[in-house]
Design a protein around this motif. Structure first.
Motif: not given
Lengths: 228, 228
Positions: A85, A115, A118-119, A122, B93, B95, B103
DNA sequence: AGTTAATATAAGGGCATCCTAACTGATGGA
DNA sequence: TCCATCAGTTAGGATGCCCTTATATTAACT
């Protein structure tokens, strides 16, 4: 929109804190957990028992606490999310260090694996957060780097900033403003009496840093072959 | 890394839920809040009192609950964060809808203004979430669109999908798989007896949708000038 | 070895949120 | 108009996480 509960939040703060204090496998006194979380030692003690019951750590009375494999896994998951993050908040949202850290502290408790992964994708699977701390991989072990606090260097010694210990938002703010970043080259010019403030040359720029602050700046020593 | 507490989480779920159930300014029975949050009516009642004490809503016994201006503001803030995160999770992302919604439901409680605004800017200040719901502006009022549930259309009527009511992750999953998206043109071909499943033409493609599902698809009617 | 300082535990509470069971009061249709 | 049903309240508990104060235990230093 599902469950209203929040089992994990507090628990995660403990695990993360313990992982951060214990460099690698060191016993962590319950007192220092309490201190870092700004809670009473009694409460910390209570929680340590709970976490022990859940098999996340082992407590040796009067010695301290050590995460089990399970606990360490959990803790690294949290650090991973936190640092991913941080990358996002820095690179994509362009927020300043302090906010980055504070926001990441909240986001870290929210991210499920899908999540997080995926982050990670990315962001291009970065290896380090903006403060230079390594990002634990989804699975596997975090490899350890040899680091020295800037405060341990003597006059004349040189090194490269590897990372900033980021327990504390204030310090990040301070260092952000002074452009202390991973990768910068430092050299100690002078140490004031009584282990006082360091005058350093950072990429040629002169800076003065108090000892407390210097303790949070982790360095890779550079062997100064000419002088040595 | 700061306070361990979480005052807001539960409160926010209530506010958001109330705002969602009350289309615009309708009284919301306490029972339906309890239902949507999967808690007992006693607990919901308790919390409604608390929220009333904090000036966030007004409760008319045996009638229902209405958000005050304050409460509505708070609720719109939450919806804003939720929908902005949905944009991010979808566009950046990649998703799927269901995960996006789930999320976002967690992320919505975490975002302070500075984060929300930075996210908004990063996304280019979108006006709608991926499901077509309007994103409340940072300040100011959400303008209201005239919509009709697909379930209210008669055979032969046509419209454009404006948005999907997104209280429920399951339905999003279902509609995602069937490529039901905002902007698609629909026309009711047939309604099975007893208000049963609708056969619709969606951008030329044939689909069958149960009534329950159709209630969650909100349409802007298109006046079919030739036929009318 | 003995005292002190650090650490742990016990006892007694508080607050927010949730629960069930039992009861009361209001609404609205036959 | 009256009663069944729905909505709300009261009472009594539970859990998680936090607190203070007081006491016991251990570690560590002189």
């Amino acid at each position: 929109m599902k469950e209203l509960h929040k089992f994990a939040e507090s628990e995660e703060m403990y695990l993360k804190t313990i992982a951060e204090i214990s460099g690698h496998g060191n016993l962590v006194p319950v007192t220092s957990i309490a201190e870092r979380l700004s809670i009473s030692t009694v409460s910390a003690s209570e929680m340590v028992h709970r976490l022990q019951d859940r098999g996340l750590l082992e407590h040796t009375p009067y010695k301290g606490v050590r995460l089990t494999d399970d606990g360490l896994n959990r803790a690294e998951g949290i650090l991973r999310r936190h640092r991913l993050w941080e990358c996002f908040l820095t690179e994509h949202l362009g927020l300043p260090w302090k906010q980055v850290h504070d926001f990441a502290c909240q986001l870290e408790h929210v991210s499920e694996d899908a999540l997080t992964d995926a982050l990670d994708k990315h962001l291009g699977s970065p290896s380090f957060c903006p403060h230079g701390n390594p990002i634990p991989p989804a699975q596997g072990v975090l490899e350890i780097r040899e680091t020295t606090p800037l405060s341990d260097l003597d006059v004349g010694q040189e090194g490269v900033v590897l990372c900033i210990r980021e327990e504390d938002g204030e310090i990040l703010d301070y260092l952000d403003a002074r452009a202390v970043r991973p990768g910068r080259r430092v050299r100690i010019e002078e140490i004031a009496p009584y282990d006082g403030p360091r005058s350093v040359l950072m990429d040629g720029e002169k800076q003065v840093l108090g000892r407390e602050v210097a303790e949070h700046i982790l360095i890779e020593l550079v062997h100064d072959d000419e002088t040595e």
